[in-house]
Design a protein around this motif. Structure first.
Motif, PDB file in Angstrom:
ATOM      1  N   SER A  42       0.827  -1.205   0.000  1.00 35.54           N
ATOM      2  CA  SER A  42       0.000   0.000   0.000  1.00 35.54           C
ATOM      3  C   SER A  42       0.867   1.263   0.000  1.00 35.54           C
ATOM      4  O   SER A  42       2.031   1.238   0.412  1.00 35.54           O
ATOM      5  CB  SER A  42      -0.911   0.012   1.229  1.00 35.54           C
ATOM      6  N   THR A  43       0.261   2.346  -0.437  1.00 31.83           N
ATOM      7  CA  THR A  43       0.969   3.624  -0.388  1.00 31.83           C
ATOM      8  C   THR A  43       1.211   4.046   1.060  1.00 31.83           C
ATOM      9  O   THR A  43       2.178   4.752   1.350  1.00 31.83           O
ATOM     10  CB  THR A  43       0.195   4.730  -1.134  1.00 31.83           C
ATOM     11  N   ALA A  44       0.386   3.585   1.967  1.00 37.01           N
ATOM     12  CA  ALA A  44       0.602   3.865   3.388  1.00 37.01           C
ATOM     13  C   ALA A  44       1.922   3.237   3.853  1.00 37.01           C
ATOM     14  O   ALA A  44       2.659   3.840   4.640  1.00 37.01           O
ATOM     15  CB  ALA A  44      -0.561   3.342   4.226  1.00 37.01           C
ATOM     16  N   LYS A  45       2.213   2.037   3.358  1.00 33.78           N
ATOM     17  CA  LYS A  45       3.480   1.379   3.718  1.00 33.78           C
ATOM     18  C   LYS A  45       4.665   2.103   3.102  1.00 33.78           C
ATOM     19  O   LYS A  45       5.711   2.258   3.725  1.00 33.78           O
ATOM     20  CB  LYS A  45       3.484  -0.096   3.301  1.00 33.78           C
ATOM     21  N   VAL A  46       4.504   2.568   1.856  1.00 36.54           N
ATOM     22  CA  VAL A  46       5.566   3.351   1.220  1.00 36.54           C
ATOM     23  C   VAL A  46       5.826   4.598   2.059  1.00 36.54           C
ATOM     24  O   VAL A  46       6.984   4.956   2.320  1.00 36.54           O
ATOM     25  CB  VAL A  46       5.206   3.715  -0.234  1.00 36.54           C
ATOM     26  N   ASP A  47       4.757   5.240   2.516  1.00 39.56           N
ATOM     27  CA  ASP A  47       4.874   6.406   3.383  1.00 39.56           C
ATOM     28  C   ASP A  47       5.610   6.059   4.674  1.00 39.56           C
ATOM     29  O   ASP A  47       6.493   6.807   5.121  1.00 39.56           O
ATOM     30  CB  ASP A  47       3.481   6.963   3.685  1.00 39.56           C
ATOM     31  N   ASP A  48       5.277   4.931   5.278  1.00 40.00           N
ATOM     32  CA  ASP A  48       5.962   4.468   6.495  1.00 40.00           C
ATOM     33  C   ASP A  48       7.458   4.309   6.251  1.00 40.00           C
ATOM     34  O   ASP A  48       8.283   4.749   7.057  1.00 40.00           O
ATOM     35  CB  ASP A  48       5.389   3.137   6.986  1.00 40.00           C
ATOM     36  N   PHE A  49       7.808   3.665   5.135  1.00 40.60           N
ATOM     37  CA  PHE A  49       9.219   3.449   4.829  1.00 40.60           C
ATOM     38  C   PHE A  49       9.952   4.773   4.614  1.00 40.60           C
ATOM     39  O   PHE A  49      11.089   4.937   5.068  1.00 40.60           O
ATOM     40  CB  PHE A  49       9.390   2.545   3.603  1.00 40.60           C
ATOM     41  N   CYS A  50       9.304   5.714   3.930  1.00 42.19           N
ATOM     42  CA  CYS A  50       9.918   7.029   3.719  1.00 42.19           C
ATOM     43  C   CYS A  50      10.170   7.737   5.051  1.00 42.19           C
ATOM     44  O   CYS A  50      11.221   8.355   5.244  1.00 42.19           O
ATOM     45  CB  CYS A  50       9.051   7.901   2.818  1.00 42.19           C
ATOM     46  N   ARG A  51       9.225   7.622   5.964  1.00 41.13           N
ATOM     47  CA  ARG A  51       9.377   8.240   7.287  1.00 41.13           C
ATOM     48  C   ARG A  51      10.488   7.559   8.086  1.00 41.13           C
ATOM     49  O   ARG A  51      11.365   8.222   8.635  1.00 41.13           O
ATOM     50  CB  ARG A  51       8.048   8.165   8.060  1.00 41.13           C
ATOM     51  N   ILE A  52      10.465   6.242   8.108  1.00 40.17           N
ATOM     52  CA  ILE A  52      11.449   5.475   8.879  1.00 40.17           C
ATOM     53  C   ILE A  52      12.862   5.697   8.347  1.00 40.17           C
ATOM     54  O   ILE A  52      13.809   5.897   9.115  1.00 40.17           O
ATOM     55  CB  ILE A  52      11.102   3.965   8.855  1.00 40.17           C
ATOM     56  N   LEU A  53      13.012   5.655   7.029  1.00 42.90           N
ATOM     57  CA  LEU A  53      14.342   5.740   6.412  1.00 42.90           C
ATOM     58  C   LEU A  53      14.727   7.167   6.042  1.00 42.90           C
ATOM     59  O   LEU A  53      15.824   7.384   5.520  1.00 42.90           O
ATOM     60  CB  LEU A  53      14.386   4.837   5.175  1.00 42.90           C
ATOM     61  N   ASN A  54      13.820   8.121   6.301  1.00 37.63           N
ATOM     62  CA  ASN A  54      14.068   9.521   5.974  1.00 37.63           C
ATOM     63  C   ASN A  54      14.528   9.662   4.520  1.00 37.63           C
ATOM     64  O   ASN A  54      15.640  10.126   4.232  1.00 37.63           O
ATOM     65  CB  ASN A  54      15.099  10.129   6.935  1.00 37.63           C
ATOM     66  N   CYS A  55      13.661   9.210   3.615  1.00 36.42           N
ATOM     67  CA  CYS A  55      14.001   9.204   2.200  1.00 36.42           C
ATOM     68  C   CYS A  55      12.791   9.578   1.356  1.00 36.42           C
ATOM     69  O   CYS A  55      11.723   9.848   1.884  1.00 36.42           O
ATOM     70  CB  CYS A  55      14.547   7.837   1.793  1.00 36.42           C
ATOM     71  N   ARG A  56      12.968   9.577   0.056  1.00 37.98           N
ATOM     72  CA  ARG A  56      11.911   9.909  -0.892  1.00 37.98           C
ATOM     73  C   ARG A  56      11.296   8.624  -1.452  1.00 37.98           C
ATOM     74  O   ARG A  56      11.890   7.546  -1.357  1.00 37.98           O
ATOM     75  CB  ARG A  56      12.486  10.743  -2.024  1.00 37.98           C
ATOM     76  N   VAL A  57      10.125   8.778  -2.073  1.00 40.43           N
ATOM     77  CA  VAL A  57       9.430   7.629  -2.674  1.00 40.43           C
ATOM     78  C   VAL A  57      10.345   6.920  -3.674  1.00 40.43           C
ATOM     79  O   VAL A  57      10.388   5.691  -3.732  1.00 40.43           O
ATOM     80  CB  VAL A  57       8.113   8.081  -3.345  1.00 40.43           C
ATOM     81  N   GLU A  58      11.106   7.702  -4.443  1.00 41.85           N
ATOM     82  CA  GLU A  58      12.003   7.133  -5.456  1.00 41.85           C
ATOM     83  C   GLU A  58      13.090   6.258  -4.845  1.00 41.85           C
ATOM     84  O   GLU A  58      13.728   5.473  -5.544  1.00 41.85           O
ATOM     85  CB  GLU A  58      12.665   8.254  -6.275  1.00 41.85           C
ATOM     86  N   ASP A  59      13.331   6.407  -3.544  1.00 45.96           N
ATOM     87  CA  ASP A  59      14.310   5.579  -2.849  1.00 45.96           C
ATOM     88  C   ASP A  59      13.705   4.257  -2.376  1.00 45.96           C
ATOM     89  O   ASP A  59      14.417   3.406  -1.841  1.00 45.96           O
ATOM     90  CB  ASP A  59      14.881   6.331  -1.639  1.00 45.96           C
ATOM     91  N   ILE A  60      12.396   4.094  -2.588  1.00 47.62           N
ATOM     92  CA  ILE A  60      11.691   2.881  -2.170  1.00 47.62           C
ATOM     93  C   ILE A  60      11.227   2.065  -3.373  1.00 47.62           C
ATOM     94  O   ILE A  60      11.414   0.849  -3.412  1.00 47.62           O
ATOM     95  CB  ILE A  60      10.451   3.236  -1.295  1.00 47.62           C
ATOM     96  N   ILE A  61      10.608   2.717  -4.339  1.00 49.85           N
ATOM     97  CA  ILE A  61      10.065   2.013  -5.504  1.00 49.85           C
ATOM     98  C   ILE A  61      10.469   2.712  -6.800  1.00 49.85           C
ATOM     99  O   ILE A  61      10.816   3.894  -6.789  1.00 49.85           O
ATOM    100  CB  ILE A  61       8.524   1.910  -5.454  1.00 49.85           C
ATOM    101  N   GLU A  62      10.421   1.957  -7.880  1.00 53.79           N
ATOM    102  CA  GLU A  62      10.618   2.529  -9.214  1.00 53.79           C
ATOM    103  C   GLU A  62       9.769   1.735 -10.205  1.00 53.79           C
ATOM    104  O   GLU A  62       9.420   0.595  -9.942  1.00 53.79           O
ATOM    105  CB  GLU A  62      12.091   2.500  -9.633  1.00 53.79           C
ATOM    106  N   TYR A  63       9.438   2.392 -11.288  1.00 53.48           N
ATOM    107  CA  TYR A  63       8.673   1.743 -12.334  1.00 53.48           C
ATOM    108  C   TYR A  63       9.621   1.243 -13.403  1.00 53.48           C
ATOM    109  O   TYR A  63      10.477   1.979 -13.884  1.00 53.48           O
ATOM    110  CB  TYR A  63       7.663   2.716 -12.952  1.00 53.48           C
ATOM    111  N   LYS A  64       9.480  -0.026 -13.769  1.00 53.68           N
ATOM    112  CA  LYS A  64      10.257  -0.625 -14.846  1.00 53.68           C
ATOM    113  C   LYS A  64       9.287  -1.114 -15.897  1.00 53.68           C
ATOM    114  O   LYS A  64       8.325  -1.828 -15.569  1.00 53.68           O
ATOM    115  CB  LYS A  64      11.103  -1.785 -14.332  1.00 53.68           C
ATOM    116  N   LYS A  65       9.524  -0.729 -17.108  1.00 53.67           N
ATOM    117  CA  LYS A  65       8.666  -1.122 -18.219  1.00 53.67           C
ATOM    118  C   LYS A  65       8.765  -2.628 -18.475  1.00 53.67           C
ATOM    119  O   LYS A  65       9.860  -3.195 -18.490  1.00 53.67           O
ATOM    120  CB  LYS A  65       9.094  -0.365 -19.472  1.00 53.67           C
ATOM    121  N   ASN A  66       7.614  -3.278 -18.640  1.00 56.11           N
ATOM    122  CA  ASN A  66       7.602  -4.699 -19.031  1.00 56.11           C
ATOM    123  C   ASN A  66       7.893  -4.813 -20.513  1.00 56.11           C
ATOM    124  O   ASN A  66       7.321  -4.090 -21.307  1.00 56.11           O
ATOM    125  CB  ASN A  66       6.244  -5.338 -18.746  1.00 56.11           C
ATOM    126  N   ASP A  67       8.761  -5.718 -20.872  1.00 62.09           N
ATOM    127  CA  ASP A  67       9.074  -5.907 -22.294  1.00 62.09           C
ATOM    128  C   ASP A  67       8.258  -7.013 -22.909  1.00 62.09           C
ATOM    129  O   ASP A  67       7.864  -7.947 -22.376  1.00 62.09           O
ATOM    130  CB  ASP A  67      10.562  -6.207 -22.476  1.00 62.09           C
TER     131      ASP A  67
END
Length: 67
Positions: A42-67
Motif C-alpha cells: 500500500s501507499t501507506a506502507k511506502v509512506d511508512d518506509f519514507c518516514r522510517i528511512l528519511n528518504c523519498r518515494v524514489e528511494d523505495i520504488i521505481e517503475y520498470k517497463k515490461n518488455d
C-alpha cells in the motif's frame, strides 16, 4: 512493473535491516515478504518506509517497463 530494488539499496545505505524494520518499527514480516516477492504494498506502507528511512518515494520504488 513496480520494482523495490531502490528499497534494498536504501535500506543498506541507512544501516537498517529487515529485522529492525520488523522489531523496532513494527513493519509486518508479511509486508517484507511481499516486497521480496515483488508483490504490491500500500501507499501507506511506502509512506511508512519514507518516514522510517528519511528518504523519498524514489528511494523505495521505481517503475520498470515490461518488455
Amino acid at each position: 512493473m513496480i520494482s523495490y530494488e531502490p528499497f534494498w539499496k536504501t535500506l543498506k545505505e541507512k544501516g537498517e535491516s529487515t529485522y529492525t524494520l520488523i522489531t523496532k518499527h513494527h513493519i509486518s514480516s508479511a509486508t517484507i515478504d511481499r516486497m521480496k516477492k515483488g508483490n504490491g504494498i500500500s501507499t501507506a506502507k511506502v509512506d511508512d518506509f519514507c518516514r522510517i528511512l528519511n528518504c523519498r518515494v524514489e528511494d523505495i520504488i521505481e517503475y520498470k517497463k515490461n518488455d
